[in-house]
Design an enzyme around this catalytic site. Structure first.
Site, short mmCIF file in Angstrom:
data_model
loop_
_atom_site.label_atom_id
_atom_site.label_comp_id
_atom_site.label_asym_id
_atom_site.label_seq_id
_atom_site.Cartn_x
_atom_site.Cartn_y
_atom_site.Cartn_z
N THR A 1 0.83 -1.21 0.00
CA THR A 1 0.00 0.00 0.00
C THR A 1 0.86 1.25 0.00
O THR A 1 1.99 1.23 0.51
CB THR A 1 -0.91 0.01 1.24
N ASP A 2 0.32 2.35 -0.52
CA ASP A 2 1.03 3.63 -0.46
C ASP A 2 1.19 4.11 0.97
O ASP A 2 2.05 4.96 1.26
CB ASP A 2 0.32 4.69 -1.31
N GLU A 3 0.40 3.58 1.90
CA GLU A 3 0.46 4.04 3.29
C GLU A 3 1.77 3.68 3.98
O GLU A 3 2.07 4.22 5.05
CB GLU A 3 -0.74 3.52 4.07
N TYR B 124 -2.03 -0.69 10.59
CA TYR B 124 -2.19 -1.35 9.29
C TYR B 124 -0.97 -1.12 8.42
O TYR B 124 -0.36 -2.08 7.90
CB TYR B 124 -3.45 -0.84 8.59
#
Length: 355
Positions: free
Chosen positions: A142-144, A166
């Site tokens: 994910t970009d997170e 997460y």
């Protein structure tokens, strides 16, 4: 692996050119990918492994459920004995690993579960794939993992600075996956995508949640100011990105899958209110918004460069106006694809802690 846990439609392992394992295949993005793979690659056997958690639905796979080159197996990536046996029996050539706990809000109250599933489960899977001699292992991140930024655009070499449980679990899992390339030159590929929206997404995520709330005559619940901005990528576009990585992605590489389309959460709510409720004034639109307390941490933006995957021939194509109208219409007809969908509409998760 019990006979009851699988659908026996395929021939022997050698009767297909490739055998592809997709984990989390009854979930949102992976189900779209499976449908495309089954339909576009009839000489590939597509094996869907999913434990059928609360956000999964086999209804997502109805278009291909009776195809000869599709098989569903119910199981848990955290069960190392089961996973090893699966690779032995199914003779897997390629892995696309989507299975994960992904709801950021839930990660704050069930952080240990996110660590267990996303980190330990990924380690179990990549190790089994390595021992089985799989030819490509694609890990969906994910970009997170980059953390938030107001103006710096992240590329694949940017450091990982996750700010919620997460994202931290996905970043840690990346490290395990990448270590198999560094240590053994095991052919892993990592993807990091922007927010994806479209049909089949469990309504705990912001776009289907707002749509479903409004369609049930309830207000959009916005965490904090709503000024946080997100990049939104339509499901059909991200499917094409994963097919591009599958066929052209280089071992050991990381690919951002992003879009330049960005919108604040409050603007998203207002657009959906105007689209669904057909409001005529700002005050009428505002009457459908309910501001609630913010998450413990809420990144403002995830600006990301995607030139690397562009060089492989992929770019997003579906305009926001087209994608969001298709999505709204889908939820109008299919909200009850999940038996517990109403729970997802609460402002914050209501599930008990994992530990």
């Amino acid at each position: 692996m019990s006979a009851a846990s699988r659908e026996e439609r395929s021939g022997p392992p050698g009767s297909f050119a490739k055998r592809v394992l997709v984990t989390g295949g009854a979930g949102f993005i992976a189900s779209h990918v499976i449908v495309s793979l089954v339909e576009d690659y009839p000489d590939y056997m597509i094996v869907n492994l999913d434990k059928l958690d609360y956000c999964a639905s086999l209804k997502n796979l109805e278009p291909v459920s009776n195809k000869q080159n599709y098989k569903f197996i119910q199981g848990d990536i955290c069960d190392s004995h089961f996973v090893k046996l699966l690779f032995e029996v199914e003779k897997i050539d390629i892995v696309l690993h989507f299975a994960a706990q992904t709801h950021v809000d839930l990660s704050f109250v069930r952080a240990f579960e996110f660590t267990y599933v996303n980190v330990y489960g990924t380690h179990v899977l990549v190790n089994a794939a390595y021992e089985a001699g799989v030819e490509k292992f694609i890990y969906v991140s994910t970009d997170e993992v980059y953390g938030g930024s107001l103006d710096q655009e992240f590329d694949e070499s940017s450091p990982k600075q996750p700010t919620n449980p997460y994202a931290s679990s996905k970043a840690a899992a990346e490290c395990f996956v990448q270590s198999y390339w560094e240590r053994y030159k095991f052919p892993v590929v990592i993807t990091r995508s922007s927010n994806v929206y479209g049909p089949h997404q469990y309504p705990e995520k912001v776009i289907p949640k707002f749509i479903s709330l409004l369609q049930h005559n309830r207000k959009c619940c916005i965490h904090g100011s709503g000024l946080q901005r997100r990049n939104f990528l339509y499901a059909a576009d991200v499917v094409e990105a994963f097919l591009t990585v599958l066929t052209k992605g280089e071992p050991g590489e990381i690919y951002n899958i992003g879009t330049n389309f960005e919108m604040s959460v409050v603007q998203l709510a207002k657009e959906l209110i105007q689209l669904i409720k057909e409001t005529n004034s700002e005050s009428e639109t505002e009457s459908w918004v309910d501001y609630v307390s913010d998450r413990p941490h809420n990144d403002m933006r995830y600006p990301m460069k995607s030139e690397k995957i562009h060089s492989l021939g992929w770019k997003p194509k579906v305009p926001w106006e087209e994608g969001i109208k298709k999505t709204v219409e889908w939820y109008r007809k299919n909200f009850h694809n999940w038996k517990n969908a109403e729970k997802a509409l609460e402002p914050f998760p209501v599930q008990p802690p994992f530990m």
